[in-house]
Design a protein around this motif. Structure first.
Motif, PDB file in Angstrom:
ATOM      1  N   CYS A  55       1.027   8.813  -5.691  1.00  0.00           N
ATOM      2  CA  CYS A  55       1.518  10.328  -6.123  1.00  0.00           C
ATOM      3  C   CYS A  55       2.978  10.739  -6.456  1.00  0.00           C
ATOM      4  N   TYR A  56       4.026   9.803  -7.563  1.00  0.00           N
ATOM      5  CA  TYR A  56       4.545  10.310  -7.961  1.00  0.00           C
ATOM      6  C   TYR A  56       3.793  10.871  -9.556  1.00  0.00           C
ATOM      7  N   GLY A  90       2.631  21.820 -17.602  1.00  0.00           N
ATOM      8  CA  GLY A  90       3.164  22.067 -17.722  1.00  0.00           C
ATOM      9  C   GLY A  90       1.153  23.424 -16.596  1.00  0.00           C
ATOM     10  N   SER A  91       0.805  22.402 -15.739  1.00  0.00           N
ATOM     11  CA  SER A  91      -0.023  23.092 -14.683  1.00  0.00           C
ATOM     12  C   SER A  91       0.532  22.370 -13.543  1.00  0.00           C
ATOM     13  N   ASN A  92      -0.111  23.450 -12.135  1.00  0.00           N
ATOM     14  CA  ASN A  92       0.657  22.895 -11.733  1.00  0.00           C
ATOM     15  C   ASN A  92      -0.163  22.496 -10.281  1.00  0.00           C
ATOM     16  N   LEU A  93      -1.612  22.633 -10.609  1.00  0.00           N
ATOM     17  CA  LEU A  93      -2.887  22.685 -10.137  1.00  0.00           C
ATOM     18  C   LEU A  93      -2.608  21.413  -9.543  1.00  0.00           C
ATOM     19  N   PRO A  94      -2.845  20.103 -10.700  1.00  0.00           N
ATOM     20  CA  PRO A  94      -2.802  18.536  -9.606  1.00  0.00           C
ATOM     21  C   PRO A  94      -2.039  18.653  -8.588  1.00  0.00           C
ATOM     22  N   ALA A  95      -0.711  18.846  -8.807  1.00  0.00           N
ATOM     23  CA  ALA A  95       0.157  18.783  -7.623  1.00  0.00           C
ATOM     24  C   ALA A  95      -0.428  19.526  -6.404  1.00  0.00           C
ATOM     25  N   MET A  96      -0.676  20.467  -6.740  1.00  0.00           N
ATOM     26  CA  MET A  96      -1.023  21.909  -5.262  1.00  0.00           C
ATOM     27  C   MET A  96      -2.508  20.993  -4.737  1.00  0.00           C
ATOM     28  N   ILE A  97      -3.344  20.367  -5.438  1.00  0.00           N
ATOM     29  CA  ILE A  97      -4.159  19.914  -5.337  1.00  0.00           C
ATOM     30  C   ILE A  97      -3.862  18.812  -3.986  1.00  0.00           C
ATOM     31  N   LEU A  98      -2.854  18.433  -4.868  1.00  0.00           N
ATOM     32  CA  LEU A  98      -2.088  16.670  -3.493  1.00  0.00           C
ATOM     33  C   LEU A  98      -1.684  17.540  -2.634  1.00  0.00           C
ATOM     34  N   PHE A 140       0.583  -1.186  -0.094  1.00  0.00           N
ATOM     35  CA  PHE A 140      -0.022  -0.106   0.154  1.00  0.00           C
ATOM     36  C   PHE A 140       0.582   1.175  -0.134  1.00  0.00           C
ATOM     37  N   SER A 141       2.399   1.442   0.858  1.00  0.00           N
ATOM     38  CA  SER A 141       2.482   2.715   0.882  1.00  0.00           C
ATOM     39  C   SER A 141       3.201   2.706  -0.365  1.00  0.00           C
ATOM     40  N   LEU A 142       3.874   1.941  -0.848  1.00  0.00           N
ATOM     41  CA  LEU A 142       4.172   1.666  -1.981  1.00  0.00           C
ATOM     42  C   LEU A 142       3.308   2.476  -3.678  1.00  0.00           C
ATOM     43  N   GLY A 143       1.957   1.936  -3.609  1.00  0.00           N
ATOM     44  CA  GLY A 143       1.570   2.564  -4.373  1.00  0.00           C
ATOM     45  C   GLY A 143       0.838   3.651  -4.072  1.00  0.00           C
ATOM     46  N   PHE A 144       0.439   4.392  -3.165  1.00  0.00           N
ATOM     47  CA  PHE A 144       0.384   5.906  -2.742  1.00  0.00           C
ATOM     48  C   PHE A 144       1.288   6.490  -2.971  1.00  0.00           C
ATOM     49  N   GLY A 145       2.541   5.783  -3.178  1.00  0.00           N
ATOM     50  CA  GLY A 145       3.662   6.818  -3.865  1.00  0.00           C
ATOM     51  C   GLY A 145       3.736   6.760  -5.019  1.00  0.00           C
ATOM     52  N   ALA A 146       3.427   5.916  -5.705  1.00  0.00           N
ATOM     53  CA  ALA A 146       3.022   5.810  -7.259  1.00  0.00           C
ATOM     54  C   ALA A 146       1.974   6.309  -7.727  1.00  0.00           C
ATOM     55  N   THR A 185       9.225  21.318 -10.322  1.00  0.00           N
ATOM     56  CA  THR A 185       9.399  20.180 -10.574  1.00  0.00           C
ATOM     57  C   THR A 185       8.237  19.676  -9.507  1.00  0.00           C
ATOM     58  N   TRP A 186       7.500  18.540  -9.500  1.00  0.00           N
ATOM     59  CA  TRP A 186       6.721  18.169  -8.889  1.00  0.00           C
ATOM     60  C   TRP A 186       7.104  16.271  -8.438  1.00  0.00           C
ATOM     61  N   TRP A 187       8.012  15.109  -8.785  1.00  0.00           N
ATOM     62  CA  TRP A 187       8.248  14.091  -9.105  1.00  0.00           C
ATOM     63  C   TRP A 187       8.260  13.809  -7.868  1.00  0.00           C
ATOM     64  N   TRP A 188       9.396  14.666  -6.477  1.00  0.00           N
ATOM     65  CA  TRP A 188       9.845  14.278  -5.181  1.00  0.00           C
ATOM     66  C   TRP A 188       8.042  14.038  -4.800  1.00  0.00           C
ATOM     67  N   LEU A 189       6.896  14.055  -5.234  1.00  0.00           N
ATOM     68  CA  LEU A 189       6.431  13.908  -4.713  1.00  0.00           C
ATOM     69  C   LEU A 189       6.045  12.541  -4.021  1.00  0.00           C
ATOM     70  N   GLY A 190       6.367  11.870  -5.313  1.00  0.00           N
ATOM     71  CA  GLY A 190       6.069   9.957  -4.999  1.00  0.00           C
ATOM     72  C   GLY A 190       7.347   9.694  -3.780  1.00  0.00           C
ATOM     73  N   PHE A 191       8.615  10.546  -3.305  1.00  0.00           N
ATOM     74  CA  PHE A 191       8.726  10.090  -2.591  1.00  0.00           C
ATOM     75  C   PHE A 191       8.666  10.292  -1.295  1.00  0.00           C
ATOM     76  N   ALA A 192       7.984  11.487  -0.872  1.00  0.00           N
ATOM     77  CA  ALA A 192       6.892  11.751  -0.279  1.00  0.00           C
ATOM     78  C   ALA A 192       5.919  10.337   0.471  1.00  0.00           C
ATOM     79  N   GLY A 193       5.429  10.734  -0.653  1.00  0.00           N
ATOM     80  CA  GLY A 193       3.814   9.797  -0.168  1.00  0.00           C
ATOM     81  C   GLY A 193       4.776   8.863   0.204  1.00  0.00           C
TER      82      GLY A 193
END
Length: 236
Positions: A96-97, A107-115, A88-94, A163-171
């Motif tokens: 977020c990634y 080119g839009s920050n909106l999806p990442a900003m909602i998360l 589950f943890s890796l799935g949630f990280g995926a 850049t938002w790829w790091w959200l995967g690691f955070a999740g």
């Protein structure tokens, strides 16, 4: 563990692992990424408890989050079952990634900003960052306003397609940190669910006992302050 301890452990984990991620992947985090990552990981550290309708995270968005929590509990097989696993943890990280990469690609920050808003709300709820003696009916409102303010300020700092790829690691890191925290209680967690085998190193006899409140939580708080100082003051 208490929501406060989980959230603090998530923030500590992010600040401790950020240099490792930078070295391993040859990247350099911006200040906003380190700060936002700390908050996002603190919020993600509460995610596995969506399987418990009485948990801190279930109170964040009132009836909506409670409804999601009840559904999650049903799908996960109850508390400390499916959501308390490496899978589950890796799935949630995926997830977020994917949201982070999707924001970059569009080119839009909106999806990442909602998360980020959702994770910030969970983090602030877990850390109970509200004025003293605030009634329970107003805690949720204050937390949502805090998360909205943070998200708005963050949006002012960013260019489209940041850049938002790091959200995967955070999740993933946040969720995995939660598992470690629950593993130090007698009930333990099924790390390898759907296998039922539970891992437990019972340091805390039960959630919220004197060991957690007087020793574990203060140590986590000190660690977060120290790492934040090292990261944002010394490392600046």
């Amino acid at each position: 563990m208490l929501g406060y301890s989980h959230a603090m452990s998530g923030g500590v984990a992010w600040l401790a692992l950020a240099p490792v991620i930078e070295t391993t992947f040859g990247v350099q985090f911006e200040t906003y990424e380190l700060l936002a990552g700390t908050i996002a990981t603190a919020g993600a550290a509460l995610i596995p408890d969506l399987d418990h309708p009485q948990a801190t995270i279930a109170h964040t968005f009132g009836p909506i989050s409670k409804g999601v929590s009840k559904l999650t509990a049903l799908l996960a097989g109850g508390h400390r079952q499916g959501t308390h696993s490496i899978l589950f943890s890796l799935g949630f990280g995926a997830l977020c990634y994917s949201i982070g990469i999707g924001s970059e690609a569009s080119g839009s920050n909106l999806p990442a900003m909602i998360l980020m808003f959702l994770l910030a709300a969970f983090a602030f709820r877990g850390l109970n960052i509200v004025p003293p003696k605030t009634s329970s009916s107003f805690k949720g409102i204050i937390v949502l306003l805090e998360a909205a303010a943070l998200t708005y300020v963050l949006s002012l700092m960013l260019e489209p397609g940041a850049t938002w790829w790091w959200l995967g690691f955070a999740g993933a890191v946040g969720a995995l940190t939660h598992l470690v925290g629950d593993a130090i209680t007698p009930e333990g967690v099924p790390f390898f669910y759907p296998m039922k085998w539970r891992i437990s190193v019972p340091i805390i006899a039960h959630t919220g006992n004197i060991m957690e409140r007087a020793i574990v939580s203060p140590l986590l708080t000190f660690a977060l302050i120290y790492l934040a100082w090292q990261t944002f003051a010394v490392g600046a």
